[in-house]
Write a protein that holds these residues in place. Structure first.
Motif, PDB file in Angstrom:
ATOM      1  N   GLN B 322       0.675  -1.183  -0.002  1.00 49.28           N
ATOM      2  CA  GLN B 322      -0.032   0.030   0.161  1.00 49.28           C
ATOM      3  C   GLN B 322       0.924   1.463   0.006  1.00 49.28           C
ATOM      4  N   ASP B 323       1.092   1.926  -1.108  1.00 49.53           N
ATOM      5  CA  ASP B 323       1.816   3.278  -1.195  1.00 49.53           C
ATOM      6  C   ASP B 323       0.873   4.249  -1.301  1.00 49.53           C
ATOM      7  N   THR B 324       0.339   4.950  -0.290  1.00 48.03           N
ATOM      8  CA  THR B 324      -0.405   6.037  -0.326  1.00 48.03           C
ATOM      9  C   THR B 324       0.240   7.299   0.153  1.00 48.03           C
ATOM     10  N   GLY B 325      -0.785   8.387   0.342  1.00 49.80           N
ATOM     11  CA  GLY B 325      -0.276   9.306   1.079  1.00 49.80           C
ATOM     12  C   GLY B 325      -0.974  10.762   0.499  1.00 49.80           C
ATOM     13  N   CYS B 326      -0.822  11.934   0.973  1.00 49.17           N
ATOM     14  CA  CYS B 326      -1.553  12.982   0.564  1.00 49.17           C
ATOM     15  C   CYS B 326      -0.581  14.106   0.109  1.00 49.17           C
ATOM     16  N   LYS B 327      -1.101  14.842  -0.799  1.00 46.53           N
ATOM     17  CA  LYS B 327      -0.040  15.826  -1.430  1.00 46.53           C
ATOM     18  C   LYS B 327      -1.324  17.108  -1.181  1.00 46.53           C
ATOM     19  N   VAL B 328      -0.360  18.116  -0.892  1.00 48.18           N
ATOM     20  CA  VAL B 328      -0.947  19.496  -0.729  1.00 48.18           C
ATOM     21  C   VAL B 328      -0.157  20.264  -1.579  1.00 48.18           C
ATOM     22  N   VAL B 357       3.940  18.100   0.934  1.00 48.79           N
ATOM     23  CA  VAL B 357       3.367  19.197   1.446  1.00 48.79           C
ATOM     24  C   VAL B 357       4.249  20.441   0.469  1.00 48.79           C
ATOM     25  N   GLN B 358       3.805  21.151  -0.424  1.00 53.19           N
ATOM     26  CA  GLN B 358       4.501  22.303  -0.944  1.00 53.19           C
ATOM     27  C   GLN B 358       3.779  23.603  -0.714  1.00 53.19           C
ATOM     28  N   ILE B 359       4.794  24.443  -0.398  1.00 52.89           N
ATOM     29  CA  ILE B 359       4.059  25.838  -0.038  1.00 52.89           C
ATOM     30  C   ILE B 359       4.922  26.665  -0.915  1.00 52.89           C
ATOM     31  N   ASN B 360       4.134  27.420  -1.733  1.00 52.28           N
ATOM     32  CA  ASN B 360       4.676  28.155  -2.874  1.00 52.28           C
ATOM     33  C   ASN B 360       5.133  29.685  -1.949  1.00 52.28           C
ATOM     34  N   LYS B 382       6.786  -4.483   6.637  1.00 55.02           N
ATOM     35  CA  LYS B 382       7.569  -3.175   6.553  1.00 55.02           C
ATOM     36  C   LYS B 382       6.399  -2.125   6.799  1.00 55.02           C
ATOM     37  N   ALA B 383       7.108  -0.790   7.283  1.00 52.41           N
ATOM     38  CA  ALA B 383       6.171   0.227   7.359  1.00 52.41           C
ATOM     39  C   ALA B 383       7.016   1.389   7.006  1.00 52.41           C
ATOM     40  N   MET B 384       7.004   2.146   6.099  1.00 52.83           N
ATOM     41  CA  MET B 384       7.810   3.344   5.720  1.00 52.83           C
ATOM     42  C   MET B 384       6.966   4.577   5.715  1.00 52.83           C
ATOM     43  N   THR B 385       7.806   5.547   6.171  1.00 55.76           N
ATOM     44  CA  THR B 385       6.948   6.952   5.961  1.00 55.76           C
ATOM     45  C   THR B 385       8.046   7.898   4.981  1.00 55.76           C
ATOM     46  N   LEU B 386       7.447   8.338   3.945  1.00 57.01           N
ATOM     47  CA  LEU B 386       8.350   9.151   3.038  1.00 57.01           C
ATOM     48  C   LEU B 386       7.748  10.627   2.735  1.00 57.01           C
ATOM     49  N   PRO B 387       7.552  11.365   3.897  1.00 54.06           N
ATOM     50  CA  PRO B 387       6.886  12.807   3.792  1.00 54.06           C
ATOM     51  C   PRO B 387       7.921  13.490   3.218  1.00 54.06           C
ATOM     52  N   ALA B 388       7.385  14.425   2.271  1.00 54.18           N
ATOM     53  CA  ALA B 388       8.302  15.364   1.474  1.00 54.18           C
ATOM     54  C   ALA B 388       7.941  16.726   1.853  1.00 54.18           C
ATOM     55  N   MET B 389       8.665  17.646   2.118  1.00 54.81           N
ATOM     56  CA  MET B 389       8.177  19.271   2.494  1.00 54.81           C
ATOM     57  C   MET B 389       9.086  20.083   1.191  1.00 54.81           C
ATOM     58  N   ASP B 390       8.292  20.770   0.663  1.00 56.11           N
ATOM     59  CA  ASP B 390       8.833  21.680  -0.296  1.00 56.11           C
ATOM     60  C   ASP B 390       8.471  23.254   0.022  1.00 56.11           C
ATOM     61  N   VAL B 391       9.169  23.976   0.737  1.00 57.92           N
ATOM     62  CA  VAL B 391       8.673  25.119   1.306  1.00 57.92           C
ATOM     63  C   VAL B 391       9.426  26.325   0.778  1.00 57.92           C
ATOM     64  N   HIS B 392       8.672  27.131  -0.054  1.00 52.64           N
ATOM     65  CA  HIS B 392       9.305  28.374  -0.495  1.00 52.64           C
ATOM     66  C   HIS B 392       8.895  29.668   0.010  1.00 52.64           C
ATOM     67  N   GLU B 393       8.489  29.635   1.230  1.00 55.49           N
ATOM     68  CA  GLU B 393       8.066  30.783   1.772  1.00 55.49           C
ATOM     69  C   GLU B 393       8.265  30.903   3.309  1.00 55.49           C
ATOM     70  N   SER B 394       9.011  31.819   3.933  1.00 54.51           N
ATOM     71  CA  SER B 394       9.587  31.655   5.268  1.00 54.51           C
ATOM     72  C   SER B 394       8.422  31.961   6.259  1.00 54.51           C
ATOM     73  N   GLN B 395       7.348  32.804   5.974  1.00 55.04           N
ATOM     74  CA  GLN B 395       6.400  33.015   7.097  1.00 55.04           C
ATOM     75  C   GLN B 395       5.317  32.048   7.077  1.00 55.04           C
ATOM     76  N   VAL B 396       5.575  30.790   7.386  1.00 56.67           N
ATOM     77  CA  VAL B 396       4.804  29.572   7.524  1.00 56.67           C
ATOM     78  C   VAL B 396       4.991  28.722   8.743  1.00 56.67           C
ATOM     79  N   GLU B 397       4.191  27.830   9.092  1.00 54.14           N
ATOM     80  CA  GLU B 397       4.174  26.901  10.163  1.00 54.14           C
ATOM     81  C   GLU B 397       4.097  25.607   9.530  1.00 54.14           C
ATOM     82  N   VAL B 398       5.202  24.736   9.795  1.00 49.10           N
ATOM     83  CA  VAL B 398       4.942  23.471   9.209  1.00 49.10           C
ATOM     84  C   VAL B 398       5.656  22.697  10.282  1.00 49.10           C
ATOM     85  N   SER B 399       4.845  21.572  10.562  1.00 48.49           N
ATOM     86  CA  SER B 399       5.447  20.427  11.342  1.00 48.49           C
ATOM     87  C   SER B 399       5.066  19.225  10.938  1.00 48.49           C
TER      88      SER B 399
END
Ligand SMILES: Nc1ncnc2c1ncn2[C@@H]1O[C@H](COP(=O)(O)OP(=O)(O)OP(=O)(O)O)[C@@H](O)[C@H]1O
Ligand SMILES: [Mg+2]
Lengths: 247, 462
Positions: B322-328, B357-360, B382-399
């Protein structure tokens, strides 16, 4: 007639991670009696009760554990629980996502199938009241984020719901404030009966003022080295363990 | 109930088809589908263009292996011997029996505002409560939708949300899509009870390509639920559905789906929502069955204050991946997203959370929090987590938080000491692990999901 002996342990040797912790332990517990087990840190008290409960890491290499005359060494922990053995954990586990009252209902069904849902609800209400546990507390997830004292009270609530024969309490008093200590003692005394037996591990005589032991046993280095009346606890509090000879 | 559920997933009906395309995909077949459905010329042209895109794109080289998926062996179009009815009475007995076992007619009576049911490539039942119809809510299959709301389809069908260019299987879908759901909720209409569609594959080596198109007009609200399943055969089948959701200004859409394909289905599904100003998309995503699932529901937060909430659960047993996940994609100011994902693997199964998660730049004050946990019930899994963050703005809150681990021996012992067998203790721990997700589901689905997972655990731990 049930025999007077509820638990009899003969020449018990237990290993954890390849290391021998219990080294030929003998112990007999009788119905209707409250027993206290004391001893220095690391002497093997938790190891003993874990081995009695059937923890897979605590491997019996020699000896017997007889519960009501039957050797239980090959039984899984759930089978031992069904025979009436209970352990209040020194460090209760946090089981996230599992609601307390739902869990208690499940174990009540397992251990006391004759109880109806109404019986269970009544039981839960009464016993929660004895222990001063609120309804909200029972809607939370099992031990998740509970304070140390709350966890210990929950252990006793589980015990009251399960209604076991042999109640082993591993440092249930540690971390309890004065009032909680009295409450927990009330719970234990409520659960006690003439057919039953309490086996309480503690470092302090405080709880023994409320749950009065018939016998105090001292464990040092994997063996019971001394037993005596309730007064022994006072003596230990004053003198520590050093005066006791190992053999 | 457990028996009923087990039966529903294992029962197969004898094939009773009006038309079954030969194995493989050809231009001729694409033309035939379009012709059978009496589609406008522009749709045929789009299908043909998409077929070209499909042929030109490579199979994805990342994630689970698709080497055993033989695209030349699939029957891409299967017309059952049934027409689209508004009454269950008119649905052929064997097909009705399947949906009955899945609990669909009962759920419709009890808790749903409307139901659609698809069998193989075609919708065989569709019904919407009268009061919703009166408010102008449209709930029909996509084939009918295309005929009756052609302009909306021209504008919204596989254009700005999911483009056929997105990936190979989006293109495949665009070429051979059939059936599915079309929902339009007019401005400011709030649909308070959920609508549901159920997709069932029955034939061996079948392909299902249903399309879901939801347009929630400004200020409207809707909860739509999808369920899917198929019985088990020797050879693989393919599901490449597509869900497109347009959440217009101030609208709110909750999309829930529990997919329980058979253990040899390739589930290569595309789901995407475009969310305008102040809009909210909520994804509830459950993946239990299938051989391989690649599914990444995606939210494009296009307007200010747009919001995306995702909760997902994946279960993988023997031979399953099961290869699943959310893109935003956060494109605008003040957009926010949350992700909560739980994966359970057992008996050699693999779950992986693959998210983005991509933040423009310019999307100031955007917030995102991601939590993805994996629980393995044994050493083989097996269980894996491959969350990617792609953040192009500094005034944001990501966790971001991820906890992956094996079921705890101490936890099992604790519960067993309370009289639960190892199996019961395992089930309890798993149910607790997925509880944060399950509690978000409507009650019936929560119960069913728990039961399904219990059955799976029973079958894999003996
Ligand atoms: N799971 C385990 N893995 C490794 N060592 C262990 C484990 N359990 C116990 N031991 C070791 O066995 C010995 C006895 O431990 P045990 O917990 O039984 O002591 P105790 O008498 O209960 O001590 P305390 O009063 O501190 O609770 C210690 O040296 C401890 O480190
Ligand atoms: Mg200890």
């Amino acid at each position: 007639m049930k025999s007077k002996k509820i638990l009899e342990i003969k020449n018990l040797h237990v290993e954890v991670e390849g290391k021998e912790i219990l080294k030929g332990l003998n112990l007999t517990l009788e119905r209707g009696k409250i027993n206290a087990l004391m001893g220095p840190n690391g002497s093997g008290k938790s190891t003993l009760v874990n081995a009695i409960m059937g923890h897979p890491k605590y491997i019996v290499t020699k000896g017997q554990i007889l519960f009501e005359g039957e050797d239980i060494i090959n039984l899984s922990p759930d089978k031992r629980a069904k025979k009436g053995i209970f352990l209040s954990f020194q460090y209760p586990r946090e089981i996230s996502g599992v609601g307390v009252s739902k869990f208690l209902k499940t174990i009540s069904k397992k251990l006391n199938p004759e109880f109806s849902l109404t019986d269970f609800k009544k039981n839960l209400k009464e016993n929660s009241e004895i222990l001063g546990i609120s309804k909200e507390m029972n809607e939370r997830y099992l031990n998740a984020g509970f304070s140390g004292g709350e966890k210990k009270k929950n252990e006793i609530l589980q015990m009251l719901i399960m209604n076991p024969q042999l109640m082993m309490l591993d440092e249930t008093d540690s971390g309890l404030d004065v009032d909680s200590l009295k409450t927990v003692a009330k719970g234990v005394n409520a659960a006690m009966g003439k057919d039953k037996c309490v086996f309480i591990i503690t470092h302090y005589k405080r709880i023994l003022e409320y749950v009065k032991p018939d016998k105090v046993l001292i464990m040092i280095n994997g063996k019971i080295v001394l037993s005596g009346s309730g007064k022994l606890a006072d003596e230990l509090e004053k003198k520590g363990y050093e005066w006791i000879e190992e053999d | 109930m457990a028996d009923r559920i087990q039966q529903a997933y294992t029962m197969r009906n004898p094939e009773n088809l009006k038309f079954k395309s030969p194995e493989g995909l050809t231009e001729e077949l694409v033309r035939r589908i379009s012709k059978d459905k009496n589609e406008p010329e522009w749709m045929l042209q789009r299908r043909l263009k998409s077929l070209e895109i499909f042929n030109s794109k490579p199979i994805p080289a990342w994630g689970p292996s698709l080497k055993d998926l033989n695209l030349d062996k699939i029957h891409y179009y299967l017309r059952p011997n049934a027409k689209n009815s508004k009454s269950w009475k008119e649905v052929p007995k064997d097909i009705y029996g399947t949906f009955e076992k899945l609990g669909i007619p009962e759920a419709e009576r009890k808790a749903l505002g409307g139901v659609g049911a698809q069998y193989e490539s075609e919708t065989i039942y569709h019904n919407l409560k009268k009061d919703l119809e009166k408010k102008g809510v449209v709930f029909t299959d996509c084939d009918t939708g295309l005929k009756e709301y052609e302009e909306l389809f021209k504008r919204y069908f596989m254009t700005t949300c999911v483009s056929p260019n997105l990936h190979k299987f989006a293109a495949l879908h665009a070429a051979v899509w059939s059936g599915g759901t079309f929902i339009y909720v007019p401005k400011n209409v709030k649909v308070e009870i959920p609508l549901q569609a159920y997709f069932r594959m029955n034939a061996q080596k079948g392909g299902q390509f249903e399309h879901t198109l939801i347009i929630a007009d400004e200020g409207s609200e809707i909860h739509y639920i999808e369920g899917c399943s198929a019985p088990q055969y020797q050879e693989s089948s393919l599901h490449a559905g597509c869900v497109e959701i347009h959440v217009l200004k101030n609208a709110r859409v909750r999309y829930s789906s529990i997919e329980n394909w058979s253990k040899n289905t390739y589930n290569l599904n595309t789901k995407r929502a475009v969310v305008e100003e102040n809009g909210i998309i909520e994804w509830v995503n459950g993946n239990l069955g299938s051989h391989t699932t690649m599914l990444y529901p995606c939210s494009v937060l296009k307007g200010k204050n747009a919001k995306s909430d995702y909760i997902g659960i994946a279960y993988a047993g023997r031979g399953q991946y099961q290869d699943t996940g959310c893109k935003v994609y956060h494109l605008e100011k003040n957009t926010s997203s949350t992700v909560l994902s739980k994966g359970v693997s057992v008996d050699g199964g693999v779950t992986s959370y693959r998210g983005l998660v991509q933040i423009n730049s310019g999307a100031v004050n955007s917030k995102s929090s991601v939590r993805c946990d994996g629980l393995m019930l044994d050493n083989k899994s097996k269980a894996m987590t491959l969350p990617a963050m792609d953040v192009h703005e500094s005034q944001v809150e990501v966790s971001h938080e991820a906890v992956v681990g094996k079921i705890g021996e101490e936890d099992l012992f604790y519960l067993m000491s309370r009289g639960l067998s190892e199996m019961e203790a395992t089930k309890l721990i798993v149910s607790g692990f997925i509880e944060p997700v399950v509690k978000e589901l409507p009650l019936e689905y929560a119960v069913e999901l728990n039961k399904l997972i219990e059955l799976e655990i029973e079958n894999s731990i003996c």
